[in-house]
Design a protein around this motif. Sequence first.
Motif, short mmCIF file in Angstrom:
data_model
loop_
_atom_site.label_atom_id
_atom_site.label_comp_id
_atom_site.label_asym_id
_atom_site.label_seq_id
_atom_site.Cartn_x
_atom_site.Cartn_y
_atom_site.Cartn_z
N CYS A 16 1.00 -1.19 -0.20
CA CYS A 16 -0.09 0.02 -0.11
C CYS A 16 0.93 1.27 0.08
O CYS A 16 1.71 1.50 0.77
CB CYS A 16 -0.91 0.10 1.17
SG CYS A 16 -1.76 1.37 1.57
N CYS A 18 -0.61 4.37 -0.23
CA CYS A 18 -1.79 5.37 -0.41
C CYS A 18 -1.63 6.79 0.06
O CYS A 18 -0.68 6.98 0.93
CB CYS A 18 -2.86 4.80 0.15
SG CYS A 18 -3.06 2.77 0.09
N HIS A 21 -3.88 9.19 5.79
CA HIS A 21 -4.92 9.62 6.62
C HIS A 21 -4.50 10.56 7.50
O HIS A 21 -3.38 10.48 8.07
CB HIS A 21 -5.58 8.39 6.98
CG HIS A 21 -6.30 7.55 5.96
ND1 HIS A 21 -7.72 7.44 6.02
CD2 HIS A 21 -5.92 7.06 4.91
CE1 HIS A 21 -8.16 6.45 5.03
NE2 HIS A 21 -6.96 6.47 4.02
N LYS A 86 -3.29 3.95 6.35
CA LYS A 86 -4.57 3.36 6.86
C LYS A 86 -4.95 3.32 8.19
O LYS A 86 -4.06 2.83 8.91
CB LYS A 86 -4.80 1.89 6.16
CG LYS A 86 -4.56 1.76 4.43
CD LYS A 86 -5.75 2.31 3.98
CE LYS A 86 -5.66 2.41 2.22
NZ LYS A 86 -7.03 3.09 1.90
N ASP A 122 -8.48 -0.65 8.57
CA ASP A 122 -9.71 -0.26 8.06
C ASP A 122 -9.70 0.03 6.69
O ASP A 122 -9.39 1.12 6.19
CB ASP A 122 -10.34 0.71 8.83
CG ASP A 122 -11.79 0.90 8.55
OD1 ASP A 122 -12.47 -0.03 8.06
OD2 ASP A 122 -12.37 1.82 9.11
N ASP A 123 -9.52 -0.97 5.70
CA ASP A 123 -9.44 -1.08 4.36
C ASP A 123 -10.18 -2.04 3.63
O ASP A 123 -9.95 -3.30 4.18
CB ASP A 123 -7.83 -0.99 4.01
CG ASP A 123 -7.43 -1.02 2.75
OD1 ASP A 123 -8.34 -1.33 1.69
OD2 ASP A 123 -6.49 -0.32 2.35
N THR A 139 -5.98 -6.53 6.18
CA THR A 139 -7.00 -5.62 6.08
C THR A 139 -8.39 -6.38 6.52
O THR A 139 -8.51 -7.51 6.42
CB THR A 139 -7.01 -5.03 4.52
OG1 THR A 139 -7.20 -6.39 3.89
CG2 THR A 139 -5.78 -4.44 4.17
#
Length: 298
Positions: A16, A18, A21, A86, A122-123, A139
């Motif tokens: 990941c 990404c 957050h 995440k 939380d994915d 995940t």
Amino acid sequence: MKRWTPTLLAGCIAACACAAHAQDPTRALGGLLRQIAPGALVTPPVANAPAPNELIQLLSQSVESIDEGKEIEIGRQLAAVLLGSKPLHRDAALQRYVNRLGRWIALQTPRPQLPWTFGVLDDPGFNAFAAPGGYVFVTKGLVDRVDEAELAGILAHEATHVVEKHHLKALSAKARSGLATQLLASQLRNNLGGAVSAQMLALGRDLYSSGLDQSDEYESDRQGVALAARAGFDPYGLPSVLQQLRTAAPDNPLFTLTLATHPPAQQRLEQLEAAMGSRLDGYSGKPSVAIARRVQQR
């Protein structure tokens, strides 16, 4: 060799990279530990832990120069990279279940003394991640689609990466190549609230988006099925995962990174078939146990 029956399972062990957050990864790690053991104190940093830049210098030398304490500190920083991407899932009962399952499996490894920590991100994707020193994450999307034996196989695969120091060796190779400096110039915008050095953040993101060597994945598959059996689970859980990956559509976004960062699932299945033969068949055939049922029993 035993024929594997496809199950409603998808994806494991992907990376990941990404957008981050908005969360403090250090607090998130402490929150995970409190979910696992309510009322527990946050695990303190390793005594006399080196500064992040010193860890990069160590990685640039050799893996042999990194003792267990420094390995754990590197893993803590990589866990912060993952938690900065995440958030943790809020289901405390699920976190405790996955952690207990993972720690039981870790006790069967040659490195039970590590401060093993397992958690659920939380994915919705179907992924799993490991970091040096005993940090392993899966995940929620993966957990929702596996049974207990399949999850055990995935956790055993990831634990093998930790035991064999696969990520540590990959980080060392990247650091020695000067990749950290190159990445710094192209991708860094923040440092996760100061929890991770810029160089470690760059190396971590690159590692989880590019994956490990194929030989590392094959080794973790082989040792993972044996480890799962040693822990009392059906050794065909991990092959069941790979069977589903074999039929996954390449353009399915939930599988994209998994398929891009790992050897083809068919090759992994063939490697496992050659390694396992029928030697582990005596440990197979156990009834499937739903994870939701286990969580409710806790």
